[in-house]
Design a protein around this motif. Sequence first.
Motif, PDB file in Angstrom:
ATOM      1  N   VAL A 184       0.805  -1.213   0.018  1.00  7.25           N
ATOM      2  CA  VAL A 184       0.099   0.007   0.139  1.00  7.25           C
ATOM      3  C   VAL A 184       0.967   1.185   0.067  1.00  7.25           C
ATOM      4  O   VAL A 184       1.705   1.449   0.671  1.00  7.25           O
ATOM      5  CB  VAL A 184      -0.965  -0.012   1.178  1.00  7.25           C
ATOM      6  CG1 VAL A 184      -1.607   1.183   1.282  1.00  7.25           C
ATOM      7  CG2 VAL A 184      -1.880  -1.314   1.132  1.00  7.25           C
ATOM      8  N   LEU A 185       0.583   1.984  -0.787  1.00  5.22           N
ATOM      9  CA  LEU A 185       1.271   3.257  -0.999  1.00  5.22           C
ATOM     10  C   LEU A 185       0.893   4.551  -0.381  1.00  5.22           C
ATOM     11  O   LEU A 185      -0.285   4.878  -0.844  1.00  5.22           O
ATOM     12  CB  LEU A 185       1.795   3.564  -2.615  1.00  5.22           C
ATOM     13  CG  LEU A 185       2.230   2.732  -3.524  1.00  5.22           C
ATOM     14  CD1 LEU A 185       2.634   2.871  -4.790  1.00  5.22           C
ATOM     15  CD2 LEU A 185       3.855   2.128  -2.775  1.00  5.22           C
ATOM     16  N   LEU A 186       1.381   4.916   0.561  1.00  4.91           N
ATOM     17  CA  LEU A 186       0.651   6.218   1.243  1.00  4.91           C
ATOM     18  C   LEU A 186       1.327   7.624   0.707  1.00  4.91           C
ATOM     19  O   LEU A 186       2.410   7.773   1.090  1.00  4.91           O
ATOM     20  CB  LEU A 186       1.021   5.917   3.113  1.00  4.91           C
ATOM     21  CG  LEU A 186       0.528   4.671   3.556  1.00  4.91           C
ATOM     22  CD1 LEU A 186       0.956   4.728   4.990  1.00  4.91           C
ATOM     23  CD2 LEU A 186      -1.210   4.646   3.385  1.00  4.91           C
ATOM     24  N   GLY A 187       0.348   8.244   0.324  1.00  2.00           N
ATOM     25  CA  GLY A 187       0.875   9.613  -0.134  1.00  2.00           C
ATOM     26  C   GLY A 187       1.482   9.467  -1.568  1.00  2.00           C
ATOM     27  O   GLY A 187       2.016  10.700  -2.073  1.00  2.00           O
ATOM     28  N   LEU A 188       1.675   8.507  -2.091  1.00  2.00           N
ATOM     29  CA  LEU A 188       2.315   8.147  -3.294  1.00  2.00           C
ATOM     30  C   LEU A 188       1.364   7.499  -4.144  1.00  2.00           C
ATOM     31  O   LEU A 188       0.435   6.673  -3.909  1.00  2.00           O
ATOM     32  CB  LEU A 188       3.417   7.533  -3.437  1.00  2.00           C
ATOM     33  CG  LEU A 188       4.750   8.224  -2.714  1.00  2.00           C
ATOM     34  CD1 LEU A 188       5.724   7.188  -2.475  1.00  2.00           C
ATOM     35  CD2 LEU A 188       5.211   9.521  -3.441  1.00  2.00           C
ATOM     36  N   THR A 189       1.316   7.878  -5.528  1.00  2.00           N
ATOM     37  CA  THR A 189       0.350   6.858  -6.419  1.00  2.00           C
ATOM     38  C   THR A 189       1.318   6.490  -7.469  1.00  2.00           C
ATOM     39  O   THR A 189       2.433   7.027  -8.028  1.00  2.00           O
ATOM     40  CB  THR A 189      -0.599   7.815  -7.228  1.00  2.00           C
ATOM     41  OG1 THR A 189      -0.027   9.124  -7.831  1.00  2.00           O
ATOM     42  CG2 THR A 189      -1.779   8.241  -6.168  1.00  2.00           C
TER      43      THR A 189
END
Length: 171
Positions: free
Chosen positions: A165-170
């Motif tokens: 899961v990428l937090l703050g990034l896509t």
Amino acid sequence: MVLEVGLQLPHATLSAPLRYAELARTLGVEVGARVPAVEVREAVLGLRRGKGMVLDAADPDTWSAGSFFTNPLLPVAQADALPPEAPRFPVGDTGTVKTSAAWLISHAGFERGHGLPGPAALSTKHSLALTNRGGARAADVVTLAREVRDGVAAAFGVTLEPEPVLLGLTL
């Protein structure tokens, strides 16, 4: 970041029936066999170590989040459009087929070690692991992930999905 895990495991000395051919081969048994759990644990650790998936402070191939992309589930027609040698694993009667993200990555031209000298690169042991060779920022890893994802999409029409899961990034 994992903050809590709850497990309920049965008390047993034998493993569940083995489902993975590579693990069964390593243990010298048929798929479906049950083996002492201690032997399965050691075999799994050995296989994972060989792919750089067991943390070792001296080995930058292990400085990763593990397998970065999930194995795609494809409609049968899309799976049929892949090259004949591409791995295919029918998923019950769901009308979908699982294929190997690692196979897609390496056959789209991203060999083990792609991106070296770094700071982010594919592992030299397993094309599915994106590694921080030291000093990489999240943006470096995401840039590499985008390159790989876009290359696989261009080569095979399959869009890989990240497992972490990428937090703050896509991606």
